[in-house]
Design a protein around this motif. Sequence first.
Motif, short mmCIF file in Angstrom:
data_model
loop_
_atom_site.label_atom_id
_atom_site.label_comp_id
_atom_site.label_asym_id
_atom_site.label_seq_id
_atom_site.Cartn_x
_atom_site.Cartn_y
_atom_site.Cartn_z
N ALA A 60 0.84 -1.20 0.00
CA ALA A 60 0.00 0.00 0.00
C ALA A 60 0.87 1.25 0.00
N ARG A 61 1.94 1.24 0.78
CA ARG A 61 2.85 2.40 0.79
C ARG A 61 3.48 2.58 -0.58
N GLU A 62 3.95 1.47 -1.15
CA GLU A 62 4.61 1.55 -2.47
C GLU A 62 3.67 2.07 -3.54
N CYS A 63 2.39 1.78 -3.36
CA CYS A 63 1.39 2.23 -4.35
C CYS A 63 0.98 3.68 -4.09
N GLY A 64 1.54 4.30 -3.09
CA GLY A 64 1.24 5.72 -2.84
C GLY A 64 0.14 5.94 -1.81
N TYR A 65 -0.29 4.87 -1.16
CA TYR A 65 -1.34 5.05 -0.14
C TYR A 65 -0.69 5.26 1.23
N ASP A 66 0.05 6.34 1.35
CA ASP A 66 0.78 6.58 2.59
C ASP A 66 0.23 7.82 3.28
N PHE A 67 -0.97 8.19 2.89
CA PHE A 67 -1.57 9.44 3.39
C PHE A 67 -2.33 9.23 4.70
N ALA A 68 -2.51 7.97 5.11
CA ALA A 68 -3.31 7.70 6.31
C ALA A 68 -2.60 6.63 7.14
N PRO A 69 -2.90 6.55 8.44
CA PRO A 69 -2.30 5.49 9.24
C PRO A 69 -2.64 4.12 8.66
N LEU A 70 -1.67 3.25 8.70
CA LEU A 70 -1.81 1.94 8.06
C LEU A 70 -1.52 0.84 9.07
N PHE A 71 -2.31 -0.19 9.02
CA PHE A 71 -2.13 -1.24 10.02
C PHE A 71 -2.42 -2.60 9.37
#
Length: 337
Positions: A60-71
């Motif tokens: 998810a981070r690699e795909c650019g979804y780093d805008f929100a907390p991830l768990f």
Amino acid sequence: MTVIRGATTVAADKKEEIVNAVKELLEEVFLVNELQKDEVKGVVFSLTSDIHAYHPAKAARECGYDFAPLFAAVEPDIDGGLKFCIRLMLLTDLTKEKNVKHIYQKGAKTLRTDISEVFNVALDGPAGSGKSTIAKVLAKDYNILYLDTGAMYRACGLKALREGIDPKDGEAVEKMLPNLDVKVEYREGKQHTILDGEDVSLAIRVNEVSMAASTISAHPSVRIKMVEMQREIAGNMSCVLDGRDIGSTVLPNAKFKFFITADSKVRAERRYKELLERGQTVDFDTLHQEIVARDKQDSEREFSPLVCAKDAMVVDTTDMTVDEVIATIKKAIQTKI
Ligand code: DC
């Protein structure tokens, strides 16, 4: 907050495959729901234990979804559950009015049939068989409503006792019915039984009300009134209902039906402990006799008796722990979803 769910599967625990599958899933969720990135407040993944928990979050981070907390977390294994499955939960600040669409790809299916269709779980059985304990756990785990139908008959019994009406006296009970106002309300997920505007959730739990409920529930006029309410509630939302005639009469088309039973002594012991915990002291032998008498009365009444529906699965809980009963029932539900 509104939650959007999704799930996908991969063939193996391979990083590239997981990255692609997560990307595809997130893309569809965003596209179909016309979601903007700033509307997402958190991304949660849960994975079957055959997948490395690191991969989806990293993907998810690699795909650019780093805008929100991830768990990301590993799920406990469920018998009959899918393999190599990645589940997604997006926490958004969308308003409830917006109808969200949950996305299931590559053979993944929802464990929560409540978000795809209304379904009911019918738990019938004699007094003290453990129905309500099981129903509460199932309702919590599947995030659906628990309707304790016995509480409704208890409220009827309590009204008769309060008004000095003999619950056996059909004519007097019939006269009482137009003034009988039983409602079920939910506060913080807990059922409250309201009789003539008063919350009687505790008052209906005393032992003398149990027998009055059993006696009064034999009158067809009482049952017709209660069953109508039960059908109305269960027709509108997914719920677990416990009672005596749910699978046979109230909801003959319930998707899941179980008949929970146990040896009468064991049931009496359970009730005895329950009453003690509530600060009520009763004689064990009397309680046992009452339970046997109630079973007889509930099973032998003419109209809609306590009965195991033809298509119900029988679970004898005499020698089972609560956890074992829950696991047995969930396994049966899982194979039918
Ligand atoms: O489940 P319970 O012990 O709270 O139920 C009290 C009585 O109500 C039970 O002895 C019979 C009656 N009852 C019924 O006839 N049908 C139901 N669906 C639920 C309860």
